[in-house]
Enzyme design. Structure first.
Site, short mmCIF file in Angstrom:
data_model
loop_
_atom_site.label_atom_id
_atom_site.label_comp_id
_atom_site.label_asym_id
_atom_site.label_seq_id
_atom_site.Cartn_x
_atom_site.Cartn_y
_atom_site.Cartn_z
N TYR A 129 0.81 -1.22 0.00
CA TYR A 129 0.00 0.00 0.00
C TYR A 129 0.84 1.28 0.00
CZ TYR A 129 -4.08 -2.97 0.70
OH TYR A 129 -5.06 -3.92 0.55
N LYS A 137 4.35 -14.98 4.98
CA LYS A 137 4.60 -15.95 3.91
C LYS A 137 6.12 -15.99 3.72
CE LYS A 137 3.22 -18.52 0.35
NZ LYS A 137 2.48 -19.79 0.48
N ASP A 188 -1.64 -18.36 3.41
CA ASP A 188 -2.58 -19.20 2.65
C ASP A 188 -3.21 -20.27 3.54
OD1 ASP A 188 0.01 -20.17 2.83
OD2 ASP A 188 0.06 -21.03 0.82
N ASP A 247 -5.81 -7.06 5.20
CA ASP A 247 -6.99 -6.57 4.48
C ASP A 247 -7.82 -7.75 3.98
OD1 ASP A 247 -8.72 -4.91 3.19
OD2 ASP A 247 -7.31 -4.15 1.71
N ASP A 286 -11.65 -9.39 5.50
CA ASP A 286 -12.86 -9.55 4.67
C ASP A 286 -13.28 -11.02 4.65
OD1 ASP A 286 -12.61 -6.84 4.01
OD2 ASP A 286 -13.32 -7.18 1.97
#
Ligand code: GGG
Length: 355
Positions: free
Chosen positions: A138, A188, A227, A251, A255
């Protein structure tokens, strides 16, 4: 970590509905705050501009005045939702991303909580995503180059020790304040060993920082690759308590977690820094339902509660949360995202009656 509540006579709240259904749900949150009466200092609201529509009218998605007023006049703020275009528009930049940076709101705290069918029962999903809010992809340093094989697009992903440390500290504090005291570090680093490696290592080291002196000894720490974290989130959400993640993973995870509690329209957040807090529903501007009068105001009302709680106004925050829980539990006045047939106004009225 709550900001100081020292003897405020009034609470100046900047309101930035921005785009789409933000303009329907932020006024609802305002009414809910007003209904709290003397449980909080007298609220004074200041309407402020930002968003895509502001850009189309003024050429600036985040007017300087908005940032100045937030910085110099407001105690806190509520932000609605923004509809940034998916294609590059010259001169436009996402105002929410900019605002988080301008005000150094480095933590995006997103509790995801299902409402048990009876008061007092254990919630099936009760977790908090603590999302780093200022860097990762971002930082929006993207470029496109033309090669003999066609176009090539690149983005910089910034992870710093400083930002990872302070989001780590925030996550440990939140974990410490919760009954289970369990923290999962999301990364990750098997693939992105330098960037995610730095995030993981820095958060892990928080308990050994000077001055911590065993404060976080009761917090259990787990790690999960992003993941497999999503997989586990859907298979066994009860595993998670507090999840701390770099910006993009946080983010997406929050969601995804919202799907577990029925609707994005229920999930609140705060953008928190050391000196300012801004509530914001996790949902976006929902252009498909704008103007239909059916947007769910509950995430915004819960965001107002989170904001007040962060400021130390626990009684007011509890009253808002309890009212929202009761309306959800009764199940008779809900918007269509929760399989109801009620309007935004009807849901707000039901909440106001409970307050
Ligand atoms: N309230 C959350 C929200 O507005 N989500 C949509 C979002 O973040 N969009 C990014 C943007 O449009 O700039």
């Amino acid at each position: 970590r709550s900001l100081s509540t020292t003897a405020r006579k009034s609470l100046k709240i900047g309101l930035i509905p921005a785009d789409g259904i933000g303009r329907e749900v932020i006024p609802a949150a305002k009414s809910a705050i007003e209904a709290l009466g003397s449980d909080i200092p007298k609220p004074e609201f200041i309407d402020l501009l930002a968003g895509w529509e502001t850009f189309t009218k003024t050429g600036n998605a985040l007017p300087h005045e908005t940032v100045d007023v937030l910085r110099n006049e407001c105690d806190c703020a509520l932000f609605g939702s923004v509809s940034s275009p998916s294609k590059k528009v010259v001169g436009y930049s996402s105002p929410i991303v900019a605002l988080r940076k301008e005000l150094d709101l480095y933590a995006n705290i997103r509790p995801v909580l299902s409402v048990a069918s009876e008061a007092g029962q254990k919630a099936a999903v009760d977790l908090v995503v603590v999302r780093e809010n200022t860097e990762c992809l971002y930082v929006k340093q993207e470029e496109q180059i033309f090669t003999e094989n066609g176009r090539e697009a690149r983005a910089t992903r910034l992870i710093t020790e400083r930002a990872s440390r302070r989001i780590g500290q925030m996550a440990f504090e939140i974990a410490l304040s919760r009954p289970r005291k369990h923290l999962t570090i999301i990364h990750k680093s098997n693939v992105l060993s330098i960037t995610d490696g730095l995030f993981r290592e820095t958060v892990r080291k928080v308990p050994t920082l000077p001055g911590v002196d065993g404060k976080y000894d009761s917090v259990t720490i787990m790690e999960q690759l992003v993941d497999s974290a999503v997989y586990r989130l859907f298979r066994e959400p009860e595993v998670f308590d507090v999840m701390v993640a770099p910006n993009l993973y946080g983010d997406i995870l929050s969601d995804a977690a919202a799907a577990l509690v029925g609707s994005l329209g229920l999930v609140p957040s705060i953008n928190a820094g050391d000196n300012f807090v801004m509530g914001e529903p996790v949902h976006g501007s929902a252009p498909d339902i704008v103007g239909k009068g059916i947007s769910n105001p509950l995430a915004s009302i819960r965001s107002a509660a989170l904001m007040l709680r962060h400021l130390g106004y626990i009684k007011g925050a509890d009253r808002l949360d309890t009212a929202v829980d009761q309306v959800i539990r009764e199940g008779t006045t809900l918007t269509p995202d929760l399989q109801g047939t009620s309007s935004t106004t009807e849901v707000l009225d039901a909440v106001l009656k409970k307050i």
